[in-house]
Design a protein around this motif. Structure first.
Motif, short mmCIF file in Angstrom:
data_model
loop_
_atom_site.label_atom_id
_atom_site.label_comp_id
_atom_site.label_asym_id
_atom_site.label_seq_id
_atom_site.Cartn_x
_atom_site.Cartn_y
_atom_site.Cartn_z
N ASP A 247 0.83 -1.20 0.00
CA ASP A 247 0.00 0.00 0.00
C ASP A 247 0.86 1.25 0.00
OD1 ASP A 247 -2.36 -1.41 0.00
OD2 ASP A 247 -2.55 -1.42 2.17
N GLY A 248 1.95 1.22 0.75
CA GLY A 248 2.86 2.37 0.79
C GLY A 248 3.53 2.62 -0.55
N THR B 46 7.05 13.08 -1.10
CA THR B 46 7.68 11.96 -0.42
C THR B 46 7.89 12.28 1.05
OG1 THR B 46 8.78 11.29 -2.46
CG2 THR B 46 9.71 10.44 -0.41
N TRP B 47 8.32 13.49 1.35
CA TRP B 47 8.53 13.90 2.74
C TRP B 47 7.20 13.87 3.50
CZ3 TRP B 47 12.23 14.17 6.08
CH2 TRP B 47 12.06 14.90 7.26
N LYS B 48 6.13 14.36 2.88
CA LYS B 48 4.81 14.33 3.53
C LYS B 48 4.37 12.90 3.81
CE LYS B 48 2.92 18.55 1.49
NZ LYS B 48 1.91 19.06 0.54
N LEU B 49 4.62 11.99 2.86
CA LEU B 49 4.22 10.60 3.06
C LEU B 49 5.04 9.95 4.17
CD1 LEU B 49 3.77 9.44 -0.62
CD2 LEU B 49 1.98 9.77 1.08
N ILE B 50 6.32 10.27 4.25
CA ILE B 50 7.17 9.69 5.29
C ILE B 50 6.76 10.20 6.66
CG2 ILE B 50 9.53 9.70 6.20
CD1 ILE B 50 10.49 9.60 3.29
N ARG B 51 6.43 11.48 6.76
CA ARG B 51 6.13 12.10 8.05
C ARG B 51 4.67 11.95 8.47
NH1 ARG B 51 9.78 12.56 11.23
NH2 ARG B 51 8.74 14.27 12.24
N SER B 52 3.81 11.39 7.63
CA SER B 52 2.40 11.29 7.97
C SER B 52 2.20 10.34 9.15
CB SER B 52 1.58 10.83 6.78
OG SER B 52 1.90 9.49 6.46
N GLN B 53 1.24 10.66 9.97
CA GLN B 53 0.97 9.88 11.17
C GLN B 53 -0.06 8.77 10.94
OE1 GLN B 53 2.66 10.28 14.02
NE2 GLN B 53 3.88 11.81 12.96
N GLY B 54 -0.90 8.95 9.93
CA GLY B 54 -1.96 7.97 9.67
C GLY B 54 -1.45 6.74 8.94
N PRO B 55 -2.20 5.65 9.02
CA PRO B 55 -1.81 4.45 8.30
C PRO B 55 -1.88 4.64 6.78
CG PRO B 55 -3.81 4.06 9.60
CD PRO B 55 -3.40 5.48 9.80
N THR B 56 -1.03 3.94 6.09
CA THR B 56 -0.95 4.06 4.63
C THR B 56 -2.25 3.60 3.98
OG1 THR B 56 1.39 3.65 4.78
CG2 THR B 56 0.41 3.41 2.63
N LYS B 57 -2.84 2.56 4.49
CA LYS B 57 -4.09 2.03 3.93
C LYS B 57 -5.18 3.10 3.97
CE LYS B 57 -6.97 -1.22 2.62
NZ LYS B 57 -7.29 -1.16 1.22
N THR B 58 -5.28 3.84 5.06
CA THR B 58 -6.28 4.89 5.18
C THR B 58 -6.02 6.01 4.17
OG1 THR B 58 -6.47 4.41 7.53
CG2 THR B 58 -7.35 6.51 6.79
#
Length: 86
Positions: free
Chosen positions: A3-4, A55-67
């Motif tokens: 998913d990631g 990419t930085w936003k995706l790495i630093r996000s707190q929520g699960p990747t599936k969501t």
């Protein structure tokens, strides 16, 4: 994990590919008008920087990747991904 990878490809992989192609075209076309080459080069660099930001936003996000992937797919279908919003 997949998913990631899919989320990165959808949000950041496209701009990276477009930026690399635009930058490559600007650097290899010697007989093009110089301001056009410069504009193409700057747009390509901007797209690569945009990929880095996503990419930085995706790495630093707190929520699960599936969501996050579910929200992106709902947005693409035109649905409201936030059930509490009107």
């Amino acid at each position: 994990m997949w998913d990631g990878i899919e989320l990165w490809l959808r949000k950041a992989g496209g701009p990276l590919l477009v930026g690399a192609i635009m930058t490559g075209q600007a650097l290899t076309r010697e007989h093009w008008w110089p301001p056009l080459r410069l504009l193409l080069l700057l747009a390509g660099i901007g797209a690569v920087v945009g990929c880095g930001i996503e990419t930085w936003k995706l790495i630093r996000s707190q929520g699960p990747t599936k969501t996050a992937l579910d929200h992106l797919e709902a947005f693409e279908r035109g649905e409201n991904p936030d059930p509490t919003a009107p």
